[in-house]
Design an enzyme around this catalytic site. Sequence first.
Site, PDB file in Angstrom:
ATOM      1  N   GLY A 229      57.457 -69.412 -59.782  1.00  0.00           N
ATOM      2  CA  GLY A 229      56.252 -70.015 -60.342  1.00  0.00           C
ATOM      3  C   GLY A 229      55.638 -69.321 -61.529  1.00  0.00           C
ATOM      4  O   GLY A 229      54.434 -69.460 -61.771  1.00  0.00           O
ATOM      5  N   GLU A 272      52.942 -69.491 -53.062  1.00  0.00           N
ATOM      6  CA  GLU A 272      52.441 -70.860 -53.243  1.00  0.00           C
ATOM      7  C   GLU A 272      53.301 -71.650 -54.228  1.00  0.00           C
ATOM      8  O   GLU A 272      53.451 -72.865 -54.098  1.00  0.00           O
ATOM      9  CB  GLU A 272      50.978 -70.829 -53.700  1.00  0.00           C
ATOM     10  CG  GLU A 272      50.740 -70.736 -55.190  1.00  0.00           C
ATOM     11  CD  GLU A 272      51.194 -69.420 -55.814  1.00  0.00           C
ATOM     12  OE1 GLU A 272      51.527 -69.418 -57.009  1.00  0.00           O
ATOM     13  OE2 GLU A 272      51.202 -68.398 -55.115  1.00  0.00           O
ATOM     14  N   ASP A 273      53.893 -70.970 -55.204  1.00  0.00           N
ATOM     15  CA  ASP A 273      54.713 -71.655 -56.200  1.00  0.00           C
ATOM     16  C   ASP A 273      55.935 -72.297 -55.557  1.00  0.00           C
ATOM     17  O   ASP A 273      56.244 -73.475 -55.795  1.00  0.00           O
ATOM     18  CB  ASP A 273      55.138 -70.684 -57.313  1.00  0.00           C
ATOM     19  CG  ASP A 273      55.687 -69.367 -56.763  1.00  0.00           C
ATOM     20  OD1 ASP A 273      55.805 -69.218 -55.531  1.00  0.00           O
ATOM     21  OD2 ASP A 273      55.991 -68.480 -57.582  1.00  0.00           O
ATOM     22  N   ASN A 274      56.615 -71.519 -54.715  1.00  0.00           N
ATOM     23  CA  ASN A 274      57.802 -72.048 -54.043  1.00  0.00           C
ATOM     24  C   ASN A 274      57.449 -73.175 -53.088  1.00  0.00           C
ATOM     25  O   ASN A 274      58.177 -74.164 -52.973  1.00  0.00           O
ATOM     26  CB  ASN A 274      58.510 -70.915 -53.293  1.00  0.00           C
ATOM     27  CG  ASN A 274      59.850 -71.315 -52.752  1.00  0.00           C
ATOM     28  OD1 ASN A 274      59.961 -71.895 -51.676  1.00  0.00           O
ATOM     29  ND2 ASN A 274      60.901 -71.007 -53.499  1.00  0.00           N
TER      30      ASN A 274
END
Length: 431
Positions: A229, A272-274
Amino acid sequence: MTVTTSKGDVILFALSVIGLIWYVVLWSIGILGCRTARRRYLRPWSPLAPVPASSAPGVSILRPLKGLDTNLYENLESTFVQEYPNFEILLSVAYEHDQALSVVRELTEKYPDVDVKVVIGEDVVGVNPKVNNLIRSYRQAANDILWVIDSNVAVDSGTLARSVDVLVGPPPNSQSSHRKRVALVHHVPLANANEAWLGARVEEAFLNTNHAKMYLAINTVAIESCVVGKSNLYRRSDIDRVNGLLKPKSTPDGASQTADFGLAAFGRFLAEDNMIASSLWHELGLRHDLSCDVAHNAVGKMTLSDYIWRRVRWIRVRKHMVLAATILEPLTENFVASSIAAWSLWYLTGVPAWLFLPTHHIIWLSVDMDVYASLAGHPVVADKRLSFIGAWALRELLAFPIWALAICGNEVVWRGGKYQVLRAGEVKKAN
């Protein structure tokens, strides 16, 4: 004359065959990543042709800030100079006295014609400080297309135009229009360690070789979500329909954001990006894509201990997200895979390990260096080559010990806090 074969011989033969098959598979993945790097990054396409601002999709660039990151001025400036006619920049900090604001003021004075908003304050929606920092910018953004970029990342001036081109996709009458819609455009990290810290050098060698090679190969095959991310482009209207449960579902278009959906729902995750990328993939059935751009990641002061615990942290998080892949991870690493192949080859053909292993490592290094050259646009500079190879070798030697350390625990240290990793990568503050 009867030749008897013991059960042990059969097992050893089978294991040696499996070992060589795995070695070939691993090389196939590596060559795919190397080939993708050459095709995508050695000859990048041009950005979109200039069009009136009214015709270009609007984009809101969200950059969460905290303190004076390495090369912060250059990193932020790279978004001020994007060759795209319709964008705004939202720079967010949690506190009004954050040191990053001095850099922000310099840039807003230098580029008075750029639409910039400074968002001060955070909404605590979970344990993830990046999500807490971004929530207000996310809600205040004027455009549906959001480009979220970490503060330690710089991008080329044509990155936004090329990324929008990929996100919007081909015209409806195109032959490829039957493919699933692209919901997220991401960029492979290209690390740059300007300071002589051993951990930074090892991180640079890891991200620019093995990590990039595997990242590109996995995204080329595209059988599962795999996203970092540092620089992601997506639509807020899509994020508002997902919640991180990874179960196929949708809400009516235009549904209002609640605590159960949207960016706030991802405040409970460390990665959180994944999870955002996986949710778009699994919950909405959409896909990701890469543009031909890299996220220039400035690596600052990082000791070897910092590097080790950083890797431990993400392995422990990944263990709770994709357990099978994490368990198998050592078998994809250079020294473990080559040791398996050396034994298999010796058992089947009698080729000695002392002959096979040096040949393997030279070729493996050559492929990794080729990936670096494709991403950077040039080989490792001559005066840095030996130190880079040394950092690369140290990274390879540390891979298994770091994995073994990570697999045995569930606590991580992140941004000064201690957390316990839970199911699916969620975290809670540790006692």
